[in-house]
Structures are given as structure tokens and as C-alpha cells.
Motif scaffolding. Sequence first.
Motif, PDB file in Angstrom:
ATOM      1  N   ARG A   1       0.855  -1.188   0.000  1.00 31.51           N
ATOM      2  CA  ARG A   1       0.000   0.000   0.000  1.00 31.51           C
ATOM      3  C   ARG A   1       0.889   1.235   0.000  1.00 31.51           C
ATOM      4  O   ARG A   1       2.064   1.169   0.329  1.00 31.51           O
ATOM      5  CB  ARG A   1      -0.922  -0.010   1.223  1.00 31.51           C
ATOM      6  N   ASP A   2       0.322   2.364  -0.358  1.00 33.82           N
ATOM      7  CA  ASP A   2       1.074   3.617  -0.451  1.00 33.82           C
ATOM      8  C   ASP A   2       1.648   4.089   0.882  1.00 33.82           C
ATOM      9  O   ASP A   2       2.637   4.796   0.921  1.00 33.82           O
ATOM     10  CB  ASP A   2       0.188   4.738  -1.018  1.00 33.82           C
ATOM     11  N   ASP A   3       1.041   3.683   1.979  1.00 34.21           N
ATOM     12  CA  ASP A   3       1.445   4.190   3.291  1.00 34.21           C
ATOM     13  C   ASP A   3       2.542   3.359   3.959  1.00 34.21           C
ATOM     14  O   ASP A   3       2.769   3.477   5.157  1.00 34.21           O
ATOM     15  CB  ASP A   3       0.224   4.286   4.208  1.00 34.21           C
ATOM     16  N   GLY A   4       3.239   2.518   3.188  1.00 30.07           N
ATOM     17  CA  GLY A   4       4.313   1.704   3.744  1.00 30.07           C
ATOM     18  C   GLY A   4       3.835   0.456   4.449  1.00 30.07           C
ATOM     19  O   GLY A   4       4.600  -0.235   5.103  1.00 30.07           O
ATOM     20  N   VAL A   5       2.554   0.163   4.288  1.00 30.18           N
ATOM     21  CA  VAL A   5       1.964  -1.026   4.884  1.00 30.18           C
ATOM     22  C   VAL A   5       1.856  -2.104   3.810  1.00 30.18           C
ATOM     23  O   VAL A   5       1.559  -1.812   2.655  1.00 30.18           O
ATOM     24  CB  VAL A   5       0.569  -0.713   5.471  1.00 30.18           C
ATOM     25  N   PHE A   6       2.116  -3.330   4.217  1.00 34.83           N
ATOM     26  CA  PHE A   6       1.995  -4.465   3.308  1.00 34.83           C
ATOM     27  C   PHE A   6       0.874  -5.353   3.830  1.00 34.83           C
ATOM     28  O   PHE A   6       0.945  -5.847   4.952  1.00 34.83           O
ATOM     29  CB  PHE A   6       3.322  -5.213   3.208  1.00 34.83           C
ATOM     30  N   ALA A   7      -0.173  -5.512   3.029  1.00 32.98           N
ATOM     31  CA  ALA A   7      -1.358  -6.257   3.431  1.00 32.98           C
ATOM     32  C   ALA A   7      -1.226  -7.715   3.019  1.00 32.98           C
ATOM     33  O   ALA A   7      -1.015  -8.025   1.843  1.00 32.98           O
ATOM     34  CB  ALA A   7      -2.596  -5.634   2.801  1.00 32.98           C
ATOM     35  N   VAL A   8      -1.348  -8.603   3.983  1.00 34.42           N
ATOM     36  CA  VAL A   8      -1.337 -10.042   3.750  1.00 34.42           C
ATOM     37  C   VAL A   8      -2.791 -10.486   3.632  1.00 34.42           C
ATOM     38  O   VAL A   8      -3.635 -10.084   4.432  1.00 34.42           O
ATOM     39  CB  VAL A   8      -0.638 -10.784   4.910  1.00 34.42           C
ATOM     40  N   SER A   9      -3.073 -11.322   2.636  1.00 34.96           N
ATOM     41  CA  SER A   9      -4.444 -11.779   2.460  1.00 34.96           C
ATOM     42  C   SER A   9      -4.499 -13.272   2.188  1.00 34.96           C
ATOM     43  O   SER A   9      -3.515 -13.872   1.756  1.00 34.96           O
ATOM     44  CB  SER A   9      -5.113 -11.021   1.307  1.00 34.96           C
ATOM     45  N   GLY A  10      -5.649 -13.850   2.485  1.00 30.49           N
ATOM     46  CA  GLY A  10      -5.887 -15.262   2.205  1.00 30.49           C
ATOM     47  C   GLY A  10      -5.470 -16.161   3.345  1.00 30.49           C
ATOM     48  O   GLY A  10      -5.465 -15.776   4.510  1.00 30.49           O
ATOM     49  N   GLN A  11      -5.116 -17.384   2.987  1.00 35.56           N
ATOM     50  CA  GLN A  11      -4.736 -18.396   3.958  1.00 35.56           C
ATOM     51  C   GLN A  11      -3.221 -18.417   4.141  1.00 35.56           C
ATOM     52  O   GLN A  11      -2.484 -18.451   3.158  1.00 35.56           O
ATOM     53  CB  GLN A  11      -5.221 -19.766   3.497  1.00 35.56           C
TER      54      GLN A  11
ATOM     55  N   ARG B   1      10.348   1.643   8.754  1.00 35.87           N
ATOM     56  CA  ARG B   1       9.518   0.634   9.431  1.00 35.87           C
ATOM     57  C   ARG B   1       8.631  -0.081   8.418  1.00 35.87           C
ATOM     58  O   ARG B   1       8.087   0.530   7.510  1.00 35.87           O
ATOM     59  CB  ARG B   1       8.648   1.304  10.492  1.00 35.87           C
ATOM     60  N   VAL B   2       8.465  -1.376   8.633  1.00 40.09           N
ATOM     61  CA  VAL B   2       7.568  -2.203   7.835  1.00 40.09           C
ATOM     62  C   VAL B   2       6.388  -2.586   8.715  1.00 40.09           C
ATOM     63  O   VAL B   2       6.574  -3.025   9.846  1.00 40.09           O
ATOM     64  CB  VAL B   2       8.278  -3.489   7.360  1.00 40.09           C
ATOM     65  N   THR B   3       5.193  -2.399   8.210  1.00 37.33           N
ATOM     66  CA  THR B   3       3.997  -2.832   8.919  1.00 37.33           C
ATOM     67  C   THR B   3       3.303  -3.881   8.069  1.00 37.33           C
ATOM     68  O   THR B   3       3.036  -3.654   6.892  1.00 37.33           O
ATOM     69  CB  THR B   3       3.045  -1.650   9.184  1.00 37.33           C
ATOM     70  N   ILE B   4       3.037  -5.022   8.672  1.00 37.15           N
ATOM     71  CA  ILE B   4       2.340  -6.109   8.006  1.00 37.15           C
ATOM     72  C   ILE B   4       0.910  -6.129   8.538  1.00 37.15           C
ATOM     73  O   ILE B   4       0.681  -6.395   9.720  1.00 37.15           O
ATOM     74  CB  ILE B   4       3.017  -7.472   8.275  1.00 37.15           C
ATOM     75  N   ASP B   5      -0.041  -5.811   7.678  1.00 37.87           N
ATOM     76  CA  ASP B   5      -1.457  -5.779   8.041  1.00 37.87           C
ATOM     77  C   ASP B   5      -2.076  -7.130   7.699  1.00 37.87           C
ATOM     78  O   ASP B   5      -2.083  -7.543   6.539  1.00 37.87           O
ATOM     79  CB  ASP B   5      -2.166  -4.659   7.281  1.00 37.87           C
ATOM     80  N   MET B   6      -2.608  -7.807   8.692  1.00 33.03           N
ATOM     81  CA  MET B   6      -3.139  -9.155   8.498  1.00 33.03           C
ATOM     82  C   MET B   6      -4.669  -9.209   8.528  1.00 33.03           C
ATOM     83  O   MET B   6      -5.259 -10.269   8.704  1.00 33.03           O
ATOM     84  CB  MET B   6      -2.547 -10.077   9.560  1.00 33.03           C
ATOM     85  N   GLN B   7      -5.301  -8.069   8.310  1.00 36.47           N
ATOM     86  CA  GLN B   7      -6.763  -8.000   8.397  1.00 36.47           C
ATOM     87  C   GLN B   7      -7.466  -8.935   7.418  1.00 36.47           C
ATOM     88  O   GLN B   7      -8.516  -9.485   7.732  1.00 36.47           O
ATOM     89  CB  GLN B   7      -7.233  -6.565   8.159  1.00 36.47           C
ATOM     90  N   ALA B   8      -6.900  -9.139   6.241  1.00 34.56           N
ATOM     91  CA  ALA B   8      -7.547  -9.961   5.217  1.00 34.56           C
ATOM     92  C   ALA B   8      -7.131 -11.434   5.263  1.00 34.56           C
ATOM     93  O   ALA B   8      -7.432 -12.198   4.346  1.00 34.56           O
ATOM     94  CB  ALA B   8      -7.269  -9.380   3.826  1.00 34.56           C
ATOM     95  N   VAL B   9      -6.458 -11.840   6.339  1.00 32.78           N
ATOM     96  CA  VAL B   9      -6.082 -13.245   6.486  1.00 32.78           C
ATOM     97  C   VAL B   9      -7.319 -14.029   6.927  1.00 32.78           C
ATOM     98  O   VAL B   9      -7.994 -13.658   7.880  1.00 32.78           O
ATOM     99  CB  VAL B   9      -4.928 -13.409   7.499  1.00 32.78           C
ATOM    100  N   THR B  10      -7.592 -15.120   6.214  1.00 27.85           N
ATOM    101  CA  THR B  10      -8.808 -15.890   6.475  1.00 27.85           C
ATOM    102  C   THR B  10      -8.570 -17.180   7.243  1.00 27.85           C
ATOM    103  O   THR B  10      -9.488 -17.716   7.851  1.00 27.85           O
ATOM    104  CB  THR B  10      -9.509 -16.233   5.149  1.00 27.85           C
TER     105      THR B  10
END
Length: 100
Positions: A9-19, A42-51
Motif C-alpha cells: 500500500r502507499d502508506d508503507g503497509v503491506f497487506a497479507v491476504s488469504g490463507q 519501518r515495515v507494517t504487516i497488516d493481516m486484516q484480510a487473512v482468512t
Amino acid sequence: MTENGITARDDGVFAVSGQVTFQTVPQFSGQTEKWLHSGNGRVTIDMQAVTLVDSAGLALMIEWLQLARTANREIGFTNIPGQMRDLIRVNGLEQVFQLD
């Protein structure tokens, strides 16, 4: 069905998705370069879309912590799913992942 992957994402966040499971961890490991060498802050890993997660997913998160440390990058995880929080607690890693 949510696709398994990492999206920058543009804000330096990396979104993890799926399984994030034994079957998919190699796919996520192959995408580590997306965030590890994308800058030097800083790296931020966003796990909101992890199922779905399992112990292999927890092992991947620990590996990411180690890789970030080796690359002199600070890393943090947000929106950790309840299932993963349970695995973190069972393994006594609350302080490592800074869980409340």
C-alpha cells in the motif's frame, strides 16, 4: 475466496491476504522481497484480510521478524486474526509480537 498474497500500500503497509498455512507459506516466503528490500524504514504487516492460519503461518511471522532484524528494518504486525493470536499465546510469544 480471497487470493493469497502480499499487497504493498502507499502508506508503507503491506497487506497479507488469504490463507497463511503449511500449504501457502512457500508462496508468502517468495513474496518477502516485496517488503524486505522496499525501503529502509519501518515495515507494517497488516493481516486484516487473512482468512485462515496455522502453526506454519506463525513460523513465517517469526522468520519475518528475523529477516527484518538482519536487514536492519523495524517490523510490526497489525490486525492479527484471533486464530493467530491464540497460537501466539499458546507458544508464549505475546511479548515478541507485542500483544496486549
